[in-house]
Motif scaffolding. Structure first.
Motif, PDB file in Angstrom:
ATOM      1  N   VAL A   1       0.840  -1.206   0.000  1.00  0.00           N
ATOM      2  CA  VAL A   1       0.000   0.000   0.000  1.00  0.00           C
ATOM      3  C   VAL A   1       0.873   1.254   0.000  1.00  0.00           C
ATOM      4  N   ILE A   2       1.946   1.234   0.773  1.00  0.00           N
ATOM      5  CA  ILE A   2       2.860   2.381   0.803  1.00  0.00           C
ATOM      6  C   ILE A   2       3.472   2.599  -0.580  1.00  0.00           C
ATOM      7  N   ALA A   3       3.874   1.516  -1.236  1.00  0.00           N
ATOM      8  CA  ALA A   3       4.460   1.633  -2.575  1.00  0.00           C
ATOM      9  C   ALA A   3       3.466   2.233  -3.562  1.00  0.00           C
ATOM     10  N   VAL A   4       2.231   1.754  -3.523  1.00  0.00           N
ATOM     11  CA  VAL A   4       1.201   2.292  -4.419  1.00  0.00           C
ATOM     12  C   VAL A   4       0.933   3.763  -4.104  1.00  0.00           C
ATOM     13  N   ALA A   5       0.895   4.108  -2.819  1.00  0.00           N
ATOM     14  CA  ALA A   5       0.654   5.500  -2.428  1.00  0.00           C
ATOM     15  C   ALA A   5       1.762   6.416  -2.931  1.00  0.00           C
ATOM     16  N   ILE A   6       2.995   5.943  -2.883  1.00  0.00           N
ATOM     17  CA  ILE A   6       4.117   6.738  -3.393  1.00  0.00           C
ATOM     18  C   ILE A   6       3.964   6.977  -4.889  1.00  0.00           C
ATOM     19  N   ILE A   7       3.584   5.944  -5.623  1.00  0.00           N
ATOM     20  CA  ILE A   7       3.434   6.079  -7.076  1.00  0.00           C
ATOM     21  C   ILE A   7       2.299   7.037  -7.425  1.00  0.00           C
ATOM     22  N   VAL A   8       1.167   6.891  -6.749  1.00  0.00           N
ATOM     23  CA  VAL A   8       0.020   7.759  -7.038  1.00  0.00           C
ATOM     24  C   VAL A   8       0.349   9.211  -6.711  1.00  0.00           C
ATOM     25  N   THR A   9       0.976   9.440  -5.567  1.00  0.00           N
ATOM     26  CA  THR A   9       1.323  10.805  -5.184  1.00  0.00           C
ATOM     27  C   THR A   9       2.360  11.393  -6.133  1.00  0.00           C
ATOM     28  N   THR A  10       3.294  10.566  -6.572  1.00  0.00           N
ATOM     29  CA  THR A  10       4.280  11.031  -7.549  1.00  0.00           C
ATOM     30  C   THR A  10       3.608  11.423  -8.854  1.00  0.00           C
ATOM     31  N   ALA A  11       2.626  10.642  -9.269  1.00  0.00           N
ATOM     32  CA  ALA A  11       1.902  10.971 -10.498  1.00  0.00           C
ATOM     33  C   ALA A  11       1.197  12.315 -10.373  1.00  0.00           C
ATOM     34  N   ILE A  12       0.615  12.570  -9.202  1.00  0.00           N
ATOM     35  CA  ILE A  12      -0.064  13.848  -8.982  1.00  0.00           C
ATOM     36  C   ILE A  12       0.928  15.004  -9.075  1.00  0.00           C
ATOM     37  N   ALA A  13       2.125  14.794  -8.524  1.00  0.00           N
ATOM     38  CA  ALA A  13       3.119  15.870  -8.500  1.00  0.00           C
ATOM     39  C   ALA A  13       3.824  16.051  -9.831  1.00  0.00           C
ATOM     40  N   ALA A  14       4.060  14.963 -10.540  1.00  0.00           N
ATOM     41  CA  ALA A  14       4.966  15.016 -11.685  1.00  0.00           C
ATOM     42  C   ALA A  14       4.284  15.117 -13.036  1.00  0.00           C
ATOM     43  N   LEU A  15       3.022  14.705 -13.137  1.00  0.00           N
ATOM     44  CA  LEU A  15       2.388  14.741 -14.447  1.00  0.00           C
ATOM     45  C   LEU A  15       2.292  16.172 -14.954  1.00  0.00           C
ATOM     46  N   PRO A  16       2.677  16.404 -16.195  1.00  0.00           N
ATOM     47  CA  PRO A  16       2.635  17.759 -16.742  1.00  0.00           C
ATOM     48  C   PRO A  16       1.220  18.182 -17.067  1.00  0.00           C
ATOM     49  N   PRO A  17       1.019  19.463 -17.389  1.00  0.00           N
ATOM     50  CA  PRO A  17      -0.305  19.928 -17.789  1.00  0.00           C
ATOM     51  C   PRO A  17      -0.755  19.250 -19.078  1.00  0.00           C
ATOM     52  N   LEU A  18      -2.045  19.347 -19.340  1.00  0.00           N
ATOM     53  CA  LEU A  18      -2.600  18.701 -20.523  1.00  0.00           C
ATOM     54  C   LEU A  18      -2.418  19.586 -21.754  1.00  0.00           C
ATOM     55  N   HIS A  19      -1.202  19.691 -22.229  1.00  0.00           N
ATOM     56  CA  HIS A  19      -0.972  20.399 -23.476  1.00  0.00           C
ATOM     57  C   HIS A  19      -0.508  19.385 -24.508  1.00  0.00           C
ATOM     58  N   THR A  20      -0.712  19.679 -25.763  1.00  0.00           N
ATOM     59  CA  THR A  20      -0.414  18.720 -26.818  1.00  0.00           C
ATOM     60  C   THR A  20       1.081  18.514 -26.948  1.00  0.00           C
ATOM     61  N   LYS A  21       1.492  17.277 -26.839  1.00  0.00           N
ATOM     62  CA  LYS A  21       2.898  16.941 -26.991  1.00  0.00           C
ATOM     63  C   LYS A  21       2.973  15.497 -27.450  1.00  0.00           C
ATOM     64  N   ARG A  22       3.964  15.182 -28.247  1.00  0.00           N
ATOM     65  CA  ARG A  22       3.991  13.882 -28.898  1.00  0.00           C
ATOM     66  C   ARG A  22       4.745  12.854 -28.072  1.00  0.00           C
ATOM     67  N   SER A  23       4.459  11.594 -28.352  1.00  0.00           N
ATOM     68  CA  SER A  23       5.170  10.512 -27.695  1.00  0.00           C
ATOM     69  C   SER A  23       6.568  10.403 -28.281  1.00  0.00           C
ATOM     70  N   SER A  24       7.367   9.472 -27.732  1.00  0.00           N
ATOM     71  CA  SER A  24       8.752   9.371 -28.181  1.00  0.00           C
ATOM     72  C   SER A  24       8.846   9.069 -29.672  1.00  0.00           C
ATOM     73  N   ALA A  25       7.972   8.193 -30.169  1.00  0.00           N
ATOM     74  CA  ALA A  25       8.015   7.852 -31.593  1.00  0.00           C
ATOM     75  C   ALA A  25       7.728   9.068 -32.460  1.00  0.00           C
ATOM     76  N   PHE A  26       6.830   9.937 -32.010  1.00  0.00           N
ATOM     77  CA  PHE A  26       6.471  11.117 -32.788  1.00  0.00           C
ATOM     78  C   PHE A  26       7.399  12.291 -32.494  1.00  0.00           C
ATOM     79  N   LYS A  27       8.136  12.225 -31.380  1.00  0.00           N
ATOM     80  CA  LYS A  27       9.005  13.330 -30.991  1.00  0.00           C
ATOM     81  C   LYS A  27      10.402  13.182 -31.575  1.00  0.00           C
ATOM     82  N   THR A  28      10.935  11.974 -31.564  1.00  0.00           N
ATOM     83  CA  THR A  28      12.330  11.772 -31.940  1.00  0.00           C
ATOM     84  C   THR A  28      12.510  11.285 -33.368  1.00  0.00           C
TER      85      THR A  28
END
Length: 388
Positions: A191-218
């Protein structure tokens, strides 16, 4: 989506607090509590300090990602620096405790994947983002044009440091779990591991602006149909391989009469598989078929990208957790060293991929303008994605 910013802010604060509180309760009630420098219980301080480092690092990272519309810039700057300072002190103290426990038991230091990642995170964060950030932005040692050039680099390597801290914490939990026998303590660790991942996602996910995946970016020099095919073939192979890996794990567990889904690695693996399958099905429905209108596909695009990045991060974490779990059963020093280097390769590849997806100012002239602007409104007009 004005409600999203305060929701993320409160979720991050509550999540970080809950992680530390749950870990402290877990160590106190299930793993013997606390002690001075004697016995295995002293090692609990290493775990708690490591989790505190992650929680404060998340808050520091979110200062300029999540709190942009709810907290003033000076306050965000203070949160950023204080959070990073507490993170470094906690991390250094955690490493010191680990070294002391190894010394008391006559064990060698820096032999496991977790120890490599943890020590590398401390050195990298102290000598990289923290020192460079202090010189460039806290003490204003450099002129504006140099500070402008440092902004995207500081942001990227700060994100790398955050990811390294999270991976170090998760590998530590997996390593600790291998010595536990109480099912409730094992589940609490999950549960602690899952909580760390979920909280990290909340902190680290960027805003919803259009940006391409690695295949489309590189692969900009490759025609779009080829890039699209690369994207789908790679995702199909990834999902199929993950499904096969889970099936093999279940078969081995059945052959040995062991219960399923008892470790953090197994929880992460199943979560990754479910996310990959949902991502693949959603992508097929939205982009390969003609079931959605153009407007609907455009609305789905940023969410598809974000979920794809989340799947990639989960895959990396799951792979490293599996290596750590396997390493605990190894006795050959060379095999242990090989596992460490495999982990280094996985992390390095993930960092390089993340570098291709970064969102940085487009030119040095615009970067200088960003540093020189005083008000948030002016900066928002220059880089709207940073303030969404």
């Amino acid at each position: 989506m004005g409600w999203a910013v305060p929701l993320r802010s409160w979720s991050l604060t509550l999540g970080s607090t809950a992680i530390v509180a749950l870990t402290a309760w877990w160590l106190h009630s299930g793993l013997g509590g606390w002690s001075t420098r004697s016995g295995d219980v002293y090692f609990n301080w290493h775990i708690l300090l490591g989790v505190v480092a992650i929680a404060t690092c998340l808050q520091a990272s979110a200062a300029f990602r999540t709190y942009t519309d709810t907290v003033s810039r000076p306050t965000r700057k203070s949160i950023h620096w204080v959070g990073n300072a507490i993170c470094l002190v906690s991390m250094a103290a955690a490493v010191k405790v680990a070294f002391e426990v190894h010394e008391d038991k006559g064990k060698r230091d820096l032999t496991s994947v977790h120890s490599w990642i943890g020590f590398a995170t401390l050195i990298f964060m102290a000598g990289g983002p923290f020192l460079a950030g202090a010189l460039a932005f806290l003490m204003d040692v450099f002129p504006k044009h140099i500070r402008a050039a440092v902004v995207p680099v500081h942001s990227y390597f700060g994100s790398v440091a955050l990811c390294m801290a999270v991976v170090a914490g998760l590998t530590g939990l997996v390593s600790k779990q291998k010595s536990l026998t109480d099912p409730s303590a094992i589940v609490t660790g999950n549960v602690i591991a899952v909580a760390i991942i979920v909280t990290t996602a909340i902190a680290a996910l960027p805003p919803l602006h259009t940006k391409r995946s690695s295949a489309f970016k590189t692969m900009g020099s490759v025609e779009r149909p080829t890039r699209k095919k690369t994207h789908w073939v790679a995702n199909t192979i990834a999902t199929s391989t993950m499904l096969l890996a889970v099936c093999v794990a279940f078969q081995v567990k059945d052959d040995h009469g062991k219960p399923h889904l008892m470790s953090s690695h197994s929880w992460l693996g199943i979560s990754t598989l479910v996310c990959l399958m949902c991502q693949l099905i959603g992508g097929v429905v939205a982009f390969l078929s003609n079931l959605l209108t153009v407007a609907s596909r455009q609305a789905v695009t940023p969410w598809h990208r974000l979920s794809g990045e989340a799947c990639a991060a989960l895959s990396v974490i799951t792979a490293i957790a599996g290596i750590v779990s396997k390493q605990k059963s190894l006795s050959e020093p060379f095999a242990i060293l090989q596992a460490n280097w495999i982990t280094v390769g996985v992390l390095a590849t993930a960092c390089l991929t993340a570098y291709t997806l970064r969102d940085v100012p487009g030119s040095s002239a615009r970067a200088v303008q960003f540093v020189e602007l005083e008000g948030t409104a002016e900066k928002e007009s220059l880089y709207p994605s940073r303030y969404q």
